[in-house]
Design a protein around this motif. Structure first.
Motif, PDB file in Angstrom:
ATOM      1  N   MET A  37       0.833  -1.197   0.000  1.00 51.81           N
ATOM      2  CA  MET A  37       0.000   0.000   0.000  1.00 51.81           C
ATOM      3  C   MET A  37       0.868   1.247   0.000  1.00 51.81           C
ATOM      4  SD  MET A  37      -2.777  -1.384  -0.279  1.00 51.81           S
ATOM      5  CE  MET A  37      -3.897  -0.007  -0.251  1.00 51.81           C
ATOM      6  N   PHE A  82       2.319   4.025   8.752  1.00 48.51           N
ATOM      7  CA  PHE A  82       2.022   4.975   7.696  1.00 48.51           C
ATOM      8  C   PHE A  82       2.414   6.403   7.995  1.00 48.51           C
ATOM      9  CE2 PHE A  82       0.198   2.142   4.946  1.00 48.51           C
ATOM     10  CZ  PHE A  82      -0.028   2.818   3.772  1.00 48.51           C
ATOM     11  N   LYS A 273      -9.540   3.868   7.802  1.00 53.11           N
ATOM     12  CA  LYS A 273      -8.366   4.159   6.975  1.00 53.11           C
ATOM     13  C   LYS A 273      -7.248   3.173   7.265  1.00 53.11           C
ATOM     14  CE  LYS A 273      -9.190   8.475   5.405  1.00 53.11           C
ATOM     15  NZ  LYS A 273      -8.567   9.459   4.601  1.00 53.11           N
TER      16      LYS A 273
ATOM     17  N   ALA B  39      -6.951  11.142  -0.093  1.00 58.18           N
ATOM     18  CA  ALA B  39      -6.473  10.296   1.012  1.00 58.18           C
ATOM     19  C   ALA B  39      -5.215  10.929   1.585  1.00 58.18           C
ATOM     20  CB  ALA B  39      -6.146   8.900   0.512  1.00 58.18           C
ATOM     21  N   PRO B  42       0.805   7.889   1.695  1.00 54.61           N
ATOM     22  CA  PRO B  42       1.418   6.955   2.639  1.00 54.61           C
ATOM     23  C   PRO B  42       2.703   7.502   3.264  1.00 54.61           C
ATOM     24  CG  PRO B  42       1.625   6.161   0.377  1.00 54.61           C
ATOM     25  CD  PRO B  42       0.713   7.337   0.340  1.00 54.61           C
ATOM     26  N   THR B  51       3.206   6.169  -5.376  1.00 58.19           N
ATOM     27  CA  THR B  51       1.827   6.631  -5.253  1.00 58.19           C
ATOM     28  C   THR B  51       1.733   8.102  -5.670  1.00 58.19           C
ATOM     29  OG1 THR B  51       1.457   5.075  -3.478  1.00 58.19           O
ATOM     30  CG2 THR B  51      -0.082   6.895  -3.617  1.00 58.19           C
ATOM     31  N   GLN B 373     -13.071  -1.435  -5.840  1.00 55.18           N
ATOM     32  CA  GLN B 373     -14.385  -0.780  -5.845  1.00 55.18           C
ATOM     33  C   GLN B 373     -14.475   0.296  -6.925  1.00 55.18           C
ATOM     34  OE1 GLN B 373     -13.260  -0.030  -1.975  1.00 55.18           O
ATOM     35  NE2 GLN B 373     -15.087  -0.883  -1.021  1.00 55.18           N
ATOM     36  N   GLU B 399     -11.424  -4.890  -2.017  1.00 53.46           N
ATOM     37  CA  GLU B 399     -10.724  -3.621  -1.837  1.00 53.46           C
ATOM     38  C   GLU B 399      -9.303  -3.747  -2.375  1.00 53.46           C
ATOM     39  OE1 GLU B 399      -9.217  -3.170   2.037  1.00 53.46           O
ATOM     40  OE2 GLU B 399      -8.825  -5.274   1.624  1.00 53.46           O
ATOM     41  N   TRP B 400      -8.686  -2.611  -2.626  1.00 51.59           N
ATOM     42  CA  TRP B 400      -7.436  -2.601  -3.365  1.00 51.59           C
ATOM     43  C   TRP B 400      -6.323  -3.378  -2.668  1.00 51.59           C
ATOM     44  CZ3 TRP B 400      -6.080  -2.561  -8.058  1.00 51.59           C
ATOM     45  CH2 TRP B 400      -4.729  -2.463  -8.378  1.00 51.59           C
ATOM     46  N   ALA B 401      -6.274  -3.296  -1.322  1.00 53.36           N
ATOM     47  CA  ALA B 401      -5.200  -3.986  -0.601  1.00 53.36           C
ATOM     48  C   ALA B 401      -5.237  -5.487  -0.893  1.00 53.36           C
ATOM     49  CB  ALA B 401      -5.334  -3.745   0.896  1.00 53.36           C
ATOM     50  N   THR B 402      -6.452  -6.022  -1.052  1.00 53.51           N
ATOM     51  CA  THR B 402      -6.584  -7.451  -1.325  1.00 53.51           C
ATOM     52  C   THR B 402      -6.148  -7.763  -2.758  1.00 53.51           C
ATOM     53  OG1 THR B 402      -8.463  -7.419   0.174  1.00 53.51           O
ATOM     54  CG2 THR B 402      -8.170  -9.398  -1.141  1.00 53.51           C
ATOM     55  N   ALA B 404      -3.992  -6.100  -4.479  1.00 51.24           N
ATOM     56  CA  ALA B 404      -2.541  -5.948  -4.514  1.00 51.24           C
ATOM     57  C   ALA B 404      -1.843  -7.164  -3.918  1.00 51.24           C
ATOM     58  CB  ALA B 404      -2.130  -4.683  -3.769  1.00 51.24           C
ATOM     59  N   ASP B 405      -2.486  -7.785  -2.945  1.00 52.71           N
ATOM     60  CA  ASP B 405      -1.873  -8.944  -2.320  1.00 52.71           C
ATOM     61  C   ASP B 405      -2.063 -10.211  -3.162  1.00 52.71           C
ATOM     62  OD1 ASP B 405      -0.425  -9.734   0.069  1.00 52.71           O
ATOM     63  OD2 ASP B 405      -2.113 -11.104   0.374  1.00 52.71           O
ATOM     64  N   ARG B 407      -2.690 -10.526  -6.358  1.00 49.23           N
ATOM     65  CA  ARG B 407      -2.196 -10.543  -7.734  1.00 49.23           C
ATOM     66  C   ARG B 407      -0.773 -11.099  -7.825  1.00 49.23           C
ATOM     67  NH1 ARG B 407      -1.108  -4.094  -9.058  1.00 49.23           N
ATOM     68  NH2 ARG B 407       0.700  -3.918  -7.717  1.00 49.23           N
ATOM     69  N   LYS B 408      -0.068 -11.184  -6.684  1.00 50.40           N
ATOM     70  CA  LYS B 408       1.296 -11.695  -6.781  1.00 50.40           C
ATOM     71  C   LYS B 408       1.323 -13.204  -7.003  1.00 50.40           C
ATOM     72  CE  LYS B 408       2.000 -12.129  -1.831  1.00 50.40           C
ATOM     73  NZ  LYS B 408       2.325 -11.378  -0.641  1.00 50.40           N
ATOM     74  N   GLY B 419      -5.694   1.141 -13.269  1.00 52.42           N
ATOM     75  CA  GLY B 419      -5.387   2.304 -14.112  1.00 52.42           C
ATOM     76  C   GLY B 419      -3.887   2.339 -14.366  1.00 52.42           C
ATOM     77  N   TYR B 436       6.013  -6.577 -13.745  1.00 50.45           N
ATOM     78  CA  TYR B 436       4.736  -6.131 -13.189  1.00 50.45           C
ATOM     79  C   TYR B 436       3.729  -7.285 -13.191  1.00 50.45           C
ATOM     80  CZ  TYR B 436       0.421  -3.417 -12.729  1.00 50.45           C
ATOM     81  OH  TYR B 436      -0.789  -2.932 -12.309  1.00 50.45           O
TER      82      TYR B 436
END
Lengths: 314, 511
Positions: A37, A82, A273, B39, B42, B51, B373, B399-402, B404-405, B407-408, B419, B436
């Motif tokens: 992330m 973070f 968050k 947001a 990070p 990011t 989402q 959700e994106w974190a999942t 990202a995890d 896809r490896k 995107g 990638y």
């Protein structure tokens, strides 16, 4: 009594410990990696693995747990993954202050309007006023927070520009300036709770008003006000306090939806968050905090019972 | 007599004009600009993360040796000029502008620049790829650095110039204190200096009074920068409806990523400027080429053939102001744009797709499609089209974190939606990176990319890129759906905003 309170406080320790273990393993079970992330969606796996290592996330989960729990016992909840070099305790405390303000305001509004309207409805049982209050409170229980919040913003902020639509100013910026930001969110929060308290008060009041001692009081020739407010109301309060305690504890855990709509940096938003970004130490810190809040507020509620009703003993 | 009156009039006019321009300059300065972002970034260290938000907030405080102009070509920033490149194209000599200061008051020297570029070479994805090819980087004198390469490449300069994961210059001692973790002291040379970051509340920065702008006018992300506002606050709001109401209600001044559905209502709004951004990325369906049904080229061809891109983009981005049909890997705004392969793009030919599926021997195996989402509406619209051709799709929102995890692991998925953000050079572009997730490990691609990295002549490089694009439509590693922009709004009194692919607020003032 003191023994009882001490016993309850000691009971916190095993509860927190169990919650801690539970949360730690649950969040490490869900997929996701804070390093991924942090590095962004276009990072390759090689980079993510390397960064995980510098953050100490490559160690086996039981070892991470042992390290974490031994630090927690010493009062060190670790650093947020973070937020640049910020301690979890500091991050949670900053958000806690905001949630506390919002909760207190919301609960005050809810108690004030809830009890008043509940009593009015009960006294005017089956009259027009009672019906109107019941319709409104039914709506209050059923209208979702996010809709009410957005409608309030639409009217008070966008249409009439009276109050800010979102945001937050700390109390240090001045009471008036700060309150302006809390009015709409506090109303949004309070509306549902007010309705709950009003309905609870009404039904209890109706029950009490039918009881023998009230009939006696009326027969003695006491004024209506004395009967209703001195003799009846006091006995209505016990279940109402339970409700208030529950909603207080609930709100202290963060009014997630309301905080989101009004962009208020409270505990609820922090939790959401942190889950999305997989900021493990912060999630663990918040959950422990919420667990502690529930235990403490339940304890306070129980103590309040004794104060209001001397017949109760522990 | 007449000429005297005339002269007098001119004098008076000049004085008035001067007065007006002075007072205009005066009113431009000051006030607080509140910018809503989607947001908390990070980190604020652009070396450490690719990011977008990291550099968008970061480049108000940090600057690199080079920056990018409007067409995303390198221009000098802290350097005096483009580098002197030796004849064998191996040695870059870069001179720093004299008199530059960091926010902590110290002078910017070649030592700082070398330490920063070295750190960037270790931490940033782009830095790492450049540094595979760097023999040394050294201090020549107080304001000169020398970069030696092992073989010539055409991408060194643009890598040093791009903001994403960019080679921003920090003080040497900061680089040494944080060799492998994100910096926690935000000291740069930019027009704004860091004050405070309150998580979930704001990131606050104020004007840097000793800022030294470059001599040439503002151009893209570089040129002359003026901090007109006293203070900028970046305020994170995660809900898009709230981002909108917070500006519409007058609380904040600017918001990025507001719902595009509101565009028609807001475009004639008396108090709001409706600003569709320049296209900044393209929407993609990324295939798993290591395992599963989609690792067959024929299957991917059937997939591409079935898709009618317009309705998919409309499902996700609404009004046509926010999306564009285009087959090119690089965006239309860039020098790299090409039409190669356009006949394969946006066919929407269900019958042909059915035939291709048959040829591929597809027996209705389930295709696992992961979608965040944000991407869900687009994925759903595409799924409907593909089902008509006979694809059996299991679209899984998560959700994106999942994503990202998961896809490896190539065993877990066949497609994911994402995107692909513009990059100034094709060698930096995510879908062309064989490492990638999705793994386009075609030997042909690797060979072409190697050539692209070492060739220095633009015309040759452009030809190579056209070949890459041809291969892209032959092997179909990724589906390009179309370009997209996002919707930004600003209060009417925000002036001077340059609506590029990314946002920045130097040269912006409030009336």
């Amino acid at each position: 009594m003191t023994n009882y309170i001490l016993k309850r406080i000691f009971a916190l320790i095993p509860i927190m410990f169990l919650v801690g273990i539970f949360v730690f393993f649950i969040i490490h079970l869900i997929p996701g990696n804070p390093a991924a992330m942090m590095l962004g969606p276009e990072a390759t796996q090689e980079e993510i693995d390397a960064f995980s290592k510098t953050m100490g996330l490559d160690k086996p989960v039981p070892i991470q747990f042992a390290e974490w729990i031994s630090n927690v016992v010493k009062g060190d909840f670790g650093m947020s993954l973070f937020f640049q070099g910020q301690k979890v305790t500091k991050v949670v405390f900053e958000h806690f202050k905001v949630t506390l303000t919002l909760t207190i305001l919301g609960v005050i509004l809810a108690i004030l309007f809830g009890i008043i309207t509940g009593v009015i409805a009960a006294i005017n049982h089956n009259h027009l006023l009672d019906r109107v209050i019941m319709v409104i409170t039914s709506a209050g229980v059923s209208i979702p927070n996010f809709w009410l919040g957005l409608m309030l913003v639409l009217f008070f902020s966008i249409r009439f520009s009276l109050l800010p639509p979102a945001g937050f100013k700390p109390l240090s910026a001045g009471l008036g300036a700060s309150l302006r930001y809390f009015i709409l969110p506090a109303i949004t929060l309070a509306f549902g709770q007010t309705s709950l308290i009003a309905r609870m008060t009404r039904s209890n009041m109706l029950e009490v008003l039918r009881s023998d001692y009230i009939r006696t009081a009326k027969a003695k020739g006491l004024s209506k006000v004395m009967v209703n407010y001195k003799h009846a109301l006091k006995n209505v309060l016990i279940p109402v306090i339970t409700i208030i305690g529950l909603s207080f504890a609930n709100l202290m855990g963060g009014a997630v939806v309301t905080e989101q709509i009004f962009n208020i940096p409270g505990v609820g938003r922090l939790l959401i968050k942190s889950v999305f970004t997989r900021d493990y130490p912060v999630i663990e810190g918040i959950i422990l905090y919420i667990a502690a809040m529930w235990v403490i507020i339940n304890l306070v509620t129980d103590v309040l019972y004794v104060i209001i009703d001397p017949r109760i003993e522990y | 007599m007449k000429s005297k009156i005339f002269l007098g009039l001119i004098l008076i006019l000049t004085i008035i004009m001067l007065f007006v321009s002075f007072s205009a300059a005066e009113t431009k300065m000051g006030r607080v600009l509140k910018v809503v972002i989607d947001a908390d970034p990070p980190t604020l260290d652009p070396h450490a993360s690719t990011t977008t938000l990291v550099f968008v907030v970061g480049y108000h405080m940090f600057e690199g040796l080079y920056s990018l102009d409007e067409s995303l070509n390198p221009i000098p920033m802290l350097a005096t000029d483009l580098p002197e490149i030796s004849e064998d194209k191996l040695v870059y000599t870069i001179k720093l502008r004299p008199g530059l200061k960091f926010h902590n008051g110290k002078d910017v020297t070649a030592e700082d620049a070398v330490a920063s570029v070295k750190r960037w070479g270790k931490m940033s994805s782009y830095g790492k790829s450049i540094f595979k090819n760097v023999e040394s980087i050294e201090v020549k004198d107080a304001l000169t650095i020398e970069l030696k390469l092992t073989k010539p490449t055409g991408i060194t300069l643009v890598s040093l110039a791009m903001p994403n994961g960019g080679a921003f210059i920090y003080p040497k001692d900061v680089c040494e204190k944080y060799p492998d973790k994100p910096v926690e002291e935000n000291i740069g040379t930019g027009p704004f200096k860091f004050v405070e970051w309150k998580p979930h509340q704001y990131i606050k920065m104020v004007r840097f009074e000793d800022y030294q702008p470059v001599a040439f006018p503002a151009n893209g992300f570089g040129g002359k920068k003026v901090a007109y506002v006293d203070e900028i606050q970046f305020i994170p709001i995660s809900d898009e409806a709230v981002r909108l109401t917070s500006v519409e209600g007058g609380e904040y001044d600017f918001a990025d990523f507001v719902p595009a559905d509101e565009y028609n209502r807001l475009k004639d709004h008396p108090d709001i400027q409706a600003l569709p951004s320049a296209p900044r990325a393209w929407f993609a369906f990324q295939f798993n080429k290591r395992a599963g049904v989609m690792s067959e080229v024929k299957m991917r061809e059937a997939f591409l053939t079935a898709l009618d891109m317009g309705p998919i983009l409309a499902a996700g981005y609404g009004d046509e102001a926010f999306w564009r049909l285009d087959p090119s890997i690089m965006l239309k705004e860039q020098v790299w744009w090409s039409n190669v392969g356009k006949e394969k793009y946006n066919q929407g030919d269900i019958e042909k797709s059915k035939k291709l599926l048959e040829e591929a021997g597809y027996k209705g195996e389930e295709i696992v499609w992961m979608s965040g989402q944000l991407e869900y509406n687009l994925s759903l619209a595409a799924k409907k089209q593909l089902e008509k051709a006979g694809f059996n799709i299991d679209l899984q929102p998560m959700e994106w974190a999942t994503v990202a995890d998961r896809r490896k692991n190539p065993e877990l998925w066949d497609i994911f939606s994402t995107g692909m953000t513009t990059k100034p050079d094709p060698t930096m572009f995510t879908p062309l990176n064989p490492a990638y997730a999705g793994w386009w490990e075609s030997p042909k691609l690797i060979e072409l990319m190697d050539k692209l990295a070492t060739e220095t002549d633009f015309d040759q490089r452009y030809k190579l890129m056209e070949e890459v694009q041809k291969l892209f439509y032959e092997e179909i590693p990724t589906i390009k759906v179309g370009d997209y922009a996002n919707f930004r709004i600003a209060a009417k009194n925000v002036k001077g905003f340059k609506n590029m692919n990314e946002i920045f607020f130097w040269n912006v003032w409030k009336e």
